[in-house]
Design a protein around this motif. Sequence first.
Motif, PDB file in Angstrom:
ATOM      1  N   ILE A  63    -100.740  75.419 -19.827  1.00  0.00           N
ATOM      2  CA  ILE A  63    -101.489  75.986 -20.948  1.00  0.00           C
ATOM      3  C   ILE A  63    -100.660  75.988 -22.040  1.00  0.00           C
ATOM      4  N   VAL A  64     -99.232  76.606 -21.855  1.00  0.00           N
ATOM      5  CA  VAL A  64     -98.522  76.864 -22.934  1.00  0.00           C
ATOM      6  C   VAL A  64     -98.148  75.501 -23.594  1.00  0.00           C
ATOM      7  N   SER A  65     -97.600  74.359 -22.921  1.00  0.00           N
ATOM      8  CA  SER A  65     -97.290  73.190 -23.341  1.00  0.00           C
ATOM      9  C   SER A  65     -98.468  72.393 -24.225  1.00  0.00           C
ATOM     10  N   ALA A  71    -100.758  72.821 -31.797  1.00  0.00           N
ATOM     11  CA  ALA A  71    -100.063  73.901 -32.975  1.00  0.00           C
ATOM     12  C   ALA A  71     -99.466  72.910 -33.802  1.00  0.00           C
ATOM     13  N   LEU A  72     -98.289  72.077 -33.244  1.00  0.00           N
ATOM     14  CA  LEU A  72     -97.578  71.070 -34.053  1.00  0.00           C
ATOM     15  C   LEU A  72     -98.361  70.004 -34.874  1.00  0.00           C
ATOM     16  N   ASP A  73     -99.480  69.558 -34.163  1.00  0.00           N
ATOM     17  CA  ASP A  73    -100.463  68.601 -34.595  1.00  0.00           C
ATOM     18  C   ASP A  73    -101.055  69.192 -35.913  1.00  0.00           C
ATOM     19  N   ALA A  74    -101.219  70.401 -36.006  1.00  0.00           N
ATOM     20  CA  ALA A  74    -101.799  70.804 -37.325  1.00  0.00           C
ATOM     21  C   ALA A  74    -100.775  71.003 -38.442  1.00  0.00           C
ATOM     22  N   LEU A  75     -99.606  70.557 -38.093  1.00  0.00           N
ATOM     23  CA  LEU A  75     -98.489  70.841 -39.237  1.00  0.00           C
ATOM     24  C   LEU A  75     -98.101  69.608 -39.873  1.00  0.00           C
ATOM     25  N   SER A  76     -97.599  69.634 -41.106  1.00  0.00           N
ATOM     26  CA  SER A  76     -97.290  68.571 -41.722  1.00  0.00           C
ATOM     27  C   SER A  76     -95.743  68.100 -41.093  1.00  0.00           C
ATOM     28  N   ALA A  77     -95.389  66.677 -41.167  1.00  0.00           N
ATOM     29  CA  ALA A  77     -94.232  66.276 -40.288  1.00  0.00           C
ATOM     30  C   ALA A  77     -92.988  67.081 -40.941  1.00  0.00           C
ATOM     31  N   ASP A  78     -92.812  67.527 -42.176  1.00  0.00           N
ATOM     32  CA  ASP A  78     -91.663  68.075 -42.555  1.00  0.00           C
ATOM     33  C   ASP A  78     -91.480  69.560 -42.373  1.00  0.00           C
ATOM     34  N   TYR A  86     -91.121  80.045 -26.426  1.00  0.00           N
ATOM     35  CA  TYR A  86     -91.331  78.838 -25.632  1.00  0.00           C
ATOM     36  C   TYR A  86     -90.409  77.917 -26.000  1.00  0.00           C
ATOM     37  N   PRO A  87     -89.419  77.280 -25.174  1.00  0.00           N
ATOM     38  CA  PRO A  87     -89.988  77.014 -23.760  1.00  0.00           C
ATOM     39  C   PRO A  87     -89.470  78.271 -22.794  1.00  0.00           C
ATOM     40  N   ARG A  88     -89.840  78.415 -21.983  1.00  0.00           N
ATOM     41  CA  ARG A  88     -89.826  79.786 -21.084  1.00  0.00           C
ATOM     42  C   ARG A  88     -89.282  79.566 -19.443  1.00  0.00           C
ATOM     43  N   THR A  89     -89.481  77.739 -19.269  1.00  0.00           N
ATOM     44  CA  THR A  89     -89.085  77.352 -17.869  1.00  0.00           C
ATOM     45  C   THR A  89     -88.626  76.162 -18.097  1.00  0.00           C
ATOM     46  N   ALA A  90     -87.761  75.471 -16.977  1.00  0.00           N
ATOM     47  CA  ALA A  90     -87.275  74.190 -17.047  1.00  0.00           C
ATOM     48  C   ALA A  90     -88.414  73.248 -17.412  1.00  0.00           C
ATOM     49  N   PRO A  91     -89.514  73.151 -16.598  1.00  0.00           N
ATOM     50  CA  PRO A  91     -90.742  72.252 -16.807  1.00  0.00           C
ATOM     51  C   PRO A  91     -91.086  72.357 -18.160  1.00  0.00           C
ATOM     52  N   GLY A  98     -90.476  66.011 -24.874  1.00  0.00           N
ATOM     53  CA  GLY A  98     -91.591  64.838 -24.779  1.00  0.00           C
ATOM     54  C   GLY A  98     -92.508  64.975 -25.977  1.00  0.00           C
ATOM     55  N   ILE A  99     -93.079  66.565 -26.209  1.00  0.00           N
ATOM     56  CA  ILE A  99     -93.970  66.849 -27.221  1.00  0.00           C
ATOM     57  C   ILE A  99     -93.230  66.519 -28.708  1.00  0.00           C
TER      58      ILE A  99
END
Length: 215
Positions: A63-65, A71-78, A86-91, A98-99
């Motif tokens: 869910i959190v990832s 949320a990142l997709d809604a931002l411009s690249a710069d 976040y992140p809060r666990t090894a996974p 990757g994201i």
Amino acid sequence: MNIILLGPPGAGKGTQAQRLVTERGMVQLSTGDMLRAAVKEGTPTGLKAKAVMEAGQLVSDEIVSGIIGEALDALSADTGVIFDGYPRTAPQAESLDGILSARNRSLDHVIELEVDEDKLVERITGRFTCASCGKGYHDRFEQPKVEGECDKCHGHEFKRRPDDNEETVRTRMAEYRAKTAPILPIYEARGIVARVDGMADIGEVTTQIEAILDK
Ligand code: AP5
Ligand code: MG
């Protein structure tokens, strides 16, 4: 620039992130805030997360990832990003790699707020936020300049979090120690961890963080 603010509940992640947003035009991505918004709206994610959050446990990694990627997709690249809670666990740390790489981003700094856990309960139980704009305050450490009025949006309604009671805070701290603190070595190995004294005054902590970002 992409940075992670890491520290236990009440360490000051949200407080410092809000200041970097104002001073540097970065964007704060707080999974806690996004989950609370989902709970309020009653979305399927919110329905899954509500009881888990109220118990002080961690919501699922998927869910959190998922919400961080969206949320990142809604931002411009710069746009510079501050990951708060976040992140809060090894996974989750692995997912974040990757994201970010899928979006041609990389991590510049992981900033650990070093705090004395015994003092955090007082911070958390005294916390409140503006109901309209979300600006954070504290009964003792950060009061509105005019009593009962938000400094930022001049709203008059404030709210407290349902998970900000002593019992739940203890569970949240135990979750931090067991699952989140162990991800630090991943970033230590990359040489991107910096530490600040999270027990200093709020403005002093900001100064320490800015010095790291300006290096
Ligand atoms: P989340 O919202 O992230 O809560 P948290 O990690 O427990 O952290 P807090 O928001 O309580 O503390 P903060 O460090 O932001 O402190 P703040 O700046 O407000 O997560 C909530 C829940 O959502 C989790 O328990 C979990 O269920 C779920 N969740 C969220 N992300 C997840 C994820 N990635 N995976 C799984 N589940 C997830 O400061 C606290 C108070 O202290 C304020 O009143 C402030 O004014 C004051 N203060 C701050 N700094 C100082 C200072 N230097 N001196 C004096 N007072 C200060
Ligand atoms: Mg927070």
